[in-house]
Design a protein around this motif. Structure first.
Motif, PDB file in Angstrom:
ATOM      1  N   SER A 138       0.855  -1.185   0.000  1.00 36.21           N
ATOM      2  CA  SER A 138       0.000   0.000   0.000  1.00 36.21           C
ATOM      3  C   SER A 138       0.896   1.241   0.000  1.00 36.21           C
ATOM      4  N   SER A 139       0.458   2.283  -0.699  1.00 34.28           N
ATOM      5  CA  SER A 139       1.251   3.526  -0.742  1.00 34.28           C
ATOM      6  C   SER A 139       1.349   4.169   0.637  1.00 34.28           C
ATOM      7  N   ALA A 140       0.421   3.809   1.534  1.00 32.88           N
ATOM      8  CA  ALA A 140       0.436   4.374   2.892  1.00 32.88           C
ATOM      9  C   ALA A 140       1.391   3.628   3.830  1.00 32.88           C
ATOM     10  N   CYS A 141       1.970   2.524   3.340  1.00 30.60           N
ATOM     11  CA  CYS A 141       2.850   1.682   4.171  1.00 30.60           C
ATOM     12  C   CYS A 141       4.245   2.299   4.256  1.00 30.60           C
ATOM     13  N   LYS A 142       4.694   2.613   5.482  1.00 29.75           N
ATOM     14  CA  LYS A 142       6.040   3.174   5.694  1.00 29.75           C
ATOM     15  C   LYS A 142       6.819   2.192   6.572  1.00 29.75           C
ATOM     16  N   ILE A 143       7.856   1.578   5.991  1.00 26.37           N
ATOM     17  CA  ILE A 143       8.558   0.467   6.650  1.00 26.37           C
ATOM     18  C   ILE A 143       9.856   0.917   7.314  1.00 26.37           C
ATOM     19  N   ALA A 144      10.092   0.399   8.532  1.00 23.97           N
ATOM     20  CA  ALA A 144      11.400   0.510   9.200  1.00 23.97           C
ATOM     21  C   ALA A 144      11.902  -0.915   9.396  1.00 23.97           C
ATOM     22  N   TYR A 145      13.166  -1.174   9.020  1.00 24.62           N
ATOM     23  CA  TYR A 145      13.697  -2.551   8.969  1.00 24.62           C
ATOM     24  C   TYR A 145      14.858  -2.748   9.936  1.00 24.62           C
ATOM     25  N   THR A 148       5.153   0.539  10.015  1.00 20.03           N
ATOM     26  CA  THR A 148       5.328  -0.905   9.863  1.00 20.03           C
ATOM     27  C   THR A 148       6.766  -1.267  10.217  1.00 20.03           C
ATOM     28  N   LEU A 149       6.928  -2.122  11.222  1.00 19.77           N
ATOM     29  CA  LEU A 149       8.260  -2.564  11.629  1.00 19.77           C
ATOM     30  C   LEU A 149       8.511  -3.970  11.084  1.00 19.77           C
ATOM     31  N   ILE A 150       9.640  -4.160  10.409  1.00 18.35           N
ATOM     32  CA  ILE A 150      10.052  -5.499   9.971  1.00 18.35           C
ATOM     33  C   ILE A 150      11.324  -5.842  10.728  1.00 18.35           C
ATOM     34  N   LEU A 151      11.247  -6.892  11.545  1.00 17.97           N
ATOM     35  CA  LEU A 151      12.333  -7.224  12.469  1.00 17.97           C
ATOM     36  C   LEU A 151      12.843  -8.642  12.214  1.00 17.97           C
ATOM     37  N   ASP A 152      14.123  -8.766  11.884  1.00 19.65           N
ATOM     38  CA  ASP A 152      14.725 -10.079  11.634  1.00 19.65           C
ATOM     39  C   ASP A 152      15.539 -10.494  12.863  1.00 19.65           C
ATOM     40  N   GLU A 153      15.014 -11.454  13.618  1.00 20.19           N
ATOM     41  CA  GLU A 153      15.646 -11.946  14.859  1.00 20.19           C
ATOM     42  C   GLU A 153      16.038 -10.791  15.787  1.00 20.19           C
ATOM     43  N   PRO A 154      15.072  -9.992  16.251  1.00 26.27           N
ATOM     44  CA  PRO A 154      15.405  -8.817  17.060  1.00 26.27           C
ATOM     45  C   PRO A 154      15.897  -9.133  18.471  1.00 26.27           C
ATOM     46  N   THR A 155      15.667 -10.369  18.943  1.00 24.40           N
ATOM     47  CA  THR A 155      16.014 -10.680  20.344  1.00 24.40           C
ATOM     48  C   THR A 155      17.426 -11.233  20.519  1.00 24.40           C
ATOM     49  N   ASN A 156      18.157 -11.456  19.406  1.00 24.56           N
ATOM     50  CA  ASN A 156      19.542 -11.923  19.541  1.00 24.56           C
ATOM     51  C   ASN A 156      20.346 -10.890  20.335  1.00 24.56           C
TER      52      ASN A 156
END
Length: 522
Positions: A326-333, A403-411
């Motif tokens: 969606s054009s309204a989607c703003k992602i932080a990775y 929108t947060l995209i988190l790859d293994e954030p607890t390491n």
């Protein structure tokens, strides 16, 4: 008894890390060792194993000890999970009296973690385990050692029971504080009352005429009355001073964030994945993937090591063919290299960069991740790995995204920091997509799941507990087709509401017919 340590003082670079009067390990002990990063968990294990020498005290072994180290030797031909598994197999084959295991589940996926749990159940000796995996500690431990402020505290039960005991202690602290506050306010009111009465003690006594008062003087009477009131006030003041002070328990400030487009995104389709190819080079990770993510979803992506979880995240991020954002989607990775941090700037400066939020909220978020007051002015360059992860997460959390995209954030996070992150993500009103092998973390946060298993991507509308308890029936091809059609209908409807056109209306009608056809088949 298998091991006894007395009057231990453990120092690192002239700094006293731990002072322990007595520590004992008995046959059959299943001990979990917990504490914040940097409190000395690894150092204690190495000292008990005889790899390091304590500054003071004695350690007596009544059996053999095997140390499973945290840092395993790299092998260019094996994955991190394979190396860890090899170490565990060697440790189990030794069958020592005591196993000291430092983060034994590092790099292992859920299936292999459960394999370690089952193997430990058959361990003949005792063990002490350092782990940041709460579900693992719950499954394997019956006693918890907690390192806190240089001391070792012992609790009976597994990790959850330890947490319950700590929370009960906090509730008792709160009750003591409320009792102290009530008593303090009562004495303060009484003191004010007596002080005011003493000041007002200037009237002439009853039955004394004005002329008598002029002749005899009313002063001695008033002075006596005033002195008595002042003595009472002084007595109350002394009681107030002697009142045992109880500090106010720490209360977390609730966080309310203004996220871009949040109101119109809630419950609307944010990301649509349609027939997404799971091929990387010549390797097929999964066949076509189909699912959708709505505003406010907390979606966990789970699967074995090498199944393609990170690949799926990257394909979504890059908006590859089959991914519709969606054009309204703003992602932080969030990615493992922590490259978004500037090591020469402070924690606060890093968190402020690119943030639209005011400093009070930024400091509140940092405090929730245990960076208090002047600590926020520390340079990132001097922080530990775990602290850098927390700053990175804070920066993403405070960025202009929804929108947060988190790859293994607890390491690299200790248990306290992990639980703080859970609370932040639970309160976060935006969308979260994350990969994690930590079952408790997934259980606490996820409201939806995507699993990658046997080259199949499966969407599950429910939390982790519901997923574990589901009927183990394979997803029908028909259901997948229906999901694709429904996803397309949702997308066309949203586009029709913004820019109506004849072509879109025609597409919408065709999709409805296709849905009806599939429904009849079912």
């Amino acid at each position: 008894m298998l091991l006894q340590a007395k009057n231990l003082i453990i120092t690192v670079e002239e700094r006293t890390l731990l002072e322990i009067d007595i520590l004992e390990i008995f046959e059959g002990d299943r001990i979990g060792l917990v504490g914040k990063n940097g409190t000395g968990k690894t150092t204690l294990l190495h000292t008990l194993a005889g790899k390091l020498t304590s500054e003071h005290g004695t350690i007596t072994h009544y059996g053999t000890v095997h140390l499973l180290p945290q840092l395993k030797e790299a092998d260019g031909y094996k994955s991190g999970g394979e190396i860890t598994q090899g170490y565990i197999q060697r440790a189990f084959s030794n069958q020592s009296s005591i196993l000291l295991a430092d983060e034994p589940t590092t790099h292992l996926d859920t299936n292999h973690i459960e394999w370690v749990e089952n193997t430990l159940k058959h361990w003949q000796g005792a063990y002490v385990i350092v782990s940041h995996d709460r579900a693992f500690l719950d499954a394997t431990c019956t006693k918890i050692w907690e390192i806190d402020q240089g001391k070792l505290n012992e609790y009976q039960g597994n990790y959850q029971q330890f947490k319950d005991q700590k929370e009960q202690g906090l509730r008792q602290h709160q009750q003591k504080y409320e009792k102290y506050q009530a008593k303090k306010q009562q004495l303060e009111r009484a003191l004010t009352l007596k002080s005011e009465k003493a000041e007002r003690a200037t009237k002439k006594p009853k039955n004394t005429s004005a002329s008598e008062a002029k002749i005899t003087g009313a002063k001695p009477y008033f002075a006596k009355k005033q002195k008595k009131l002042q003595q009472t006030a002084k007595s109350i003041e002394t009681r107030l001073e002697k009142l045992e002070k109880v500090e106010k328990p720490f209360e977390e400030t609730p966080i309310k964030m203004d996220l871009p487009n949040q109101e119109k995104l809630a419950g609307k389709v944010l990301i649509r994945v349609e027939n997404l190819n799971g091929k990387v080079g010549n390797q097929l990770l999964w066949k076509q993937a189909n699912f959708l993510i709505k505003g406010g979803d907390k979606l966990a992506i789970i699967g074995a090591n090498g199944s393609g979880k990170t690949t799926l995240i990257r394909k979504i991020l890059h908006g590859e063919e089959g991914v519709h954002l969606s054009s309204a989607c703003k992602i932080a990775y969030f990615k493992q290299d922590l490259s978004i941090l500037d090591p020469d700037r402070s924690i606060l400066e890093n968190a402020q960069e690119g943030s639209i939020h005011h400093e009070t909220l930024i400091r509140t978020v940092l405090a929730r991740l245990h960076f208090y007051r002047d600590q926020v002015h520390k340079k990132v360059a001097v922080l530990s790995g775990g602290e850098r992860v927390k700053v990175t997460l804070a920066k993403l959390f405070l960025s202009n995204s929804n929108t947060l995209i988190l790859d293994e954030p607890t390491n690299f996070l200790d248990l306290e920091a992990m639980e703080a992150l859970e609370k932040l993500l639970t309160e976060y009103e935006g969308t979260v997509i994350f990969v994690s092998h930590d079952r408790r973390f997934v259980e606490k946060i996820a409201t939806k799941l995507v699993t990658i298993e046997e080259q199949q991507v499966t969407y599950f509308d429910g939390n982790y507990q519901q997923f574990k308890n589901r009927e183990q029936t394979p997803v029908k091809k028909h259901d997948e087709q229906l999901l694709i059609i429904e996803t397309k209908i949702t997308d066309v409807l949203s586009r029709l509401s913004i820019e109506p056109s004849e072509a879109l209306e025609k597409e919408f009608q065709q999709l409805l017919k296709e849905k009806q056809r599939l429904a009849k088949k079912h």
